[in-house]
Design an enzyme around this catalytic site. Structure first.
Site, PDB file in Angstrom:
ATOM      1  CG  HIS A 112     -14.235 -36.659  11.880  1.00 44.32           C
ATOM      2  ND1 HIS A 112     -14.046 -37.218  10.649  1.00 44.32           N
ATOM      3  CD2 HIS A 112     -14.155 -35.306  11.530  1.00 44.32           C
ATOM      4  CE1 HIS A 112     -13.633 -36.307   9.527  1.00 44.32           C
ATOM      5  NE2 HIS A 112     -13.703 -34.931  10.282  1.00 44.32           N
ATOM      6  CG  ASP A 115     -15.981 -40.200  11.757  1.00 41.62           C
ATOM      7  OD1 ASP A 115     -16.887 -39.545  11.409  1.00 41.62           O
ATOM      8  OD2 ASP A 115     -14.935 -39.960  11.556  1.00 41.62           O
TER       9      ASP A 115
END
Length: 449
Positions: A112, A115
């Protein structure tokens, strides 16, 4: 990837490249079934399975749960004396991640946006952080040979998304979600990602009292259409993936299961660009088996990729455990092999080590176990399809539709009155056993060889 990637610091000292040593090995840091170069049919195991490590669970999840904080203390999250900052820690994390990818020997990873890069409420700062980290990821991909299976945007963690992202009743939030997806698509293209995933973590409702469901679903279709068009305009030629889940965090999510998503895509004309990314634990939460949701997606021509994990039947939530059930992996690989493979999708481990697992080695052990489980599942499924009577039995069960009136029925040549006439002249049909136990015994026979 003969040499593991090591950045400025080694984060997993004492652990080298994980070897294949076979069933005779007692080495916990070795594969017993996964031999990347072993040919199964016309492809190697690596080509069939296309394993990917998930950035979020492996490098961002410290073991926290609703009842307590994290139990793991990652060295890449430790304060950096001279230049401590969220961005500096993100730089340390990406070095740890690529060291892990290459030591484990996986060809892919996925992430993501937040992240990899520090989030920010200000869009310009968020974009600056992400672009900086994407440049580092590109360098590390080149140095290691690891590729990006898919990218995505986290449209569920921030409080702004408490009422959804693309389906939010506030247009300002929908626009903010689009800004993240735009950047995540830009990052995916820059890194050569082969797919892009949408997981509607909060695309659903908590109460119908305050929800216009039709309007929200129309907005989601519009949002996905716009995202598709933008991605194509910047050169993304890969597959867009939607990941079904029935509930949690919302009471009801709009991407409930494979059948629901397939119907949604077909209704809105998105089925040519979108496929499904099926997660095992999500399938079981929806009341299905993992194999069922895979089969439904495949039957629609929409099975694109797999989140390889499992749940716990005694827990009513998404536990995201590493896959170890060989019956599940055989069933999954039967579906995958029948449709000719997953590429450009793959098997990504959307799974996390248990909260009680606090050693750095545990992260390797969990992935090794999952990779071995799917490698064995691949071997058994291939053997059942090519060397056993399994498929012949299935075909014979439907033999009455291969000729005569049964074939005419399938081809649309009969009317309902014709069926009535046939039934009236034929008498009571004979009982024909389904022989489920025969299939189960054959599976065990091949599994235990």
């Amino acid at each position: 990837m003969s040499t593991p990637f090591i950045g400025k610091r080694e984060y997993f000292p004492g652990i080298g490249r994980i070897p294949y040593e076979g069933l005779g090995s007692d080495n916990p840091l070795a594969f017993k079934h996964y031999d990347a170069n072993k040919k199964i049919g016309d492809k190697t195991m690596a080509e069939h399975l296309r394993f990917a490590v998930c950035y979020w669970h492996s490098f961002c999840n410290a073991g926290h749960d609703p009842f307590g904080p994290g139990t793991r203390h990652y060295p890449w999250d430790a304060p950096l004396a001279a230049n401590d900052s969220p961005l500096a820690r993100a730089e340390a994390k990406i070095d740890a991640a690529f060291e892990f990818f290459t030591k484990l020997g996986v060809p892919y990873y996925c992430f993501h946006d937040i992240d990899m890069a520090p989030d920010a409420d200000d869009v310009a700062t968020y974009e600056k952080n992400l672009k900086h980290m994407v440049a580092l990821a590109k360098d590390r991909q080149k140095a290691s040979g690891v590729k990006l299976l898919w990218g995505t945007a986290n449209l569920f963690s921030h409080p702004r998304y408490m009422n959804g992202a693309a389906t939010n009743p506030d247009f300002a939030v929908v626009a903010r979600a689009a800004a993240q997806v735009k950047n995540a698509l830009d990052a995916t293209v820059e890194l050569g990602g082969e797919n892009y995933v949408f997981w509607g973590g909060r695309e659903g409702y908590a109460s119908l009292h305050n929800t216009n469901m039709k309007r929200e679903l129309d907005h989601m279709a519009r949002f996905l259409t716009m995202a598709r068009d933008y991605g194509r305009s910047i050169g993304f030629n890969g597959v867009y993936l939607i990941e079904p889940k029935p509930m949690e965090p919302m009471k009801h999510q709009y991407d409930f299961d494979s059948a629901t998503v397939a119907g949604f895509l077909l209704k809105h004309g998105l089925d040519r660009d979108f496929k499904l990314n099926i997660e095992a634990n999500h399938a079981t939460l929806s009341g299905h088996t993992f194999e069922h949701d895979l089969q439904v997606a495949s039957d629609h021509g929409l099975l694109g990729s797999i989140d390889a994990n499992r749940g716990n039947a005694q827990n009513g939530w998404d536990t995201d455990q590493f896959p170890t059930d060989l019956y599940d992996t055989v069933g999954a690989m039967l579906v995958v092999l029948r449709q000719g493979g997953l590429a450009p999708g793959g098997l990504n481990f959307d799974a996390k080590v248990r909260r009680e697992s606090t050693d750095a080695e545990d992260l390797f052990l969990a992935h090794i176990g999952g990779m071995d489980a799917f490698a064995r599942g691949l071997e058994v499924a291939h053997a059942l399809l090519t060397r056993s009577p399994w498929e012949t039995w299935r075909q014979q069960r439907y033999a009455s539709f291969d000729s005569g009136a049964g074939k005419d029925f399938e081809n649309g040549k009969l009317k309902f009155a014709d069926l009535h006439a046939l039934a009236s002249s034929s008498g009571e049909p004979a009982k024909i056993s389904g022989r489920q136990e025969r299939y189960e015994n054959l599976l065990n026979q091949y599994l235990l060889r």
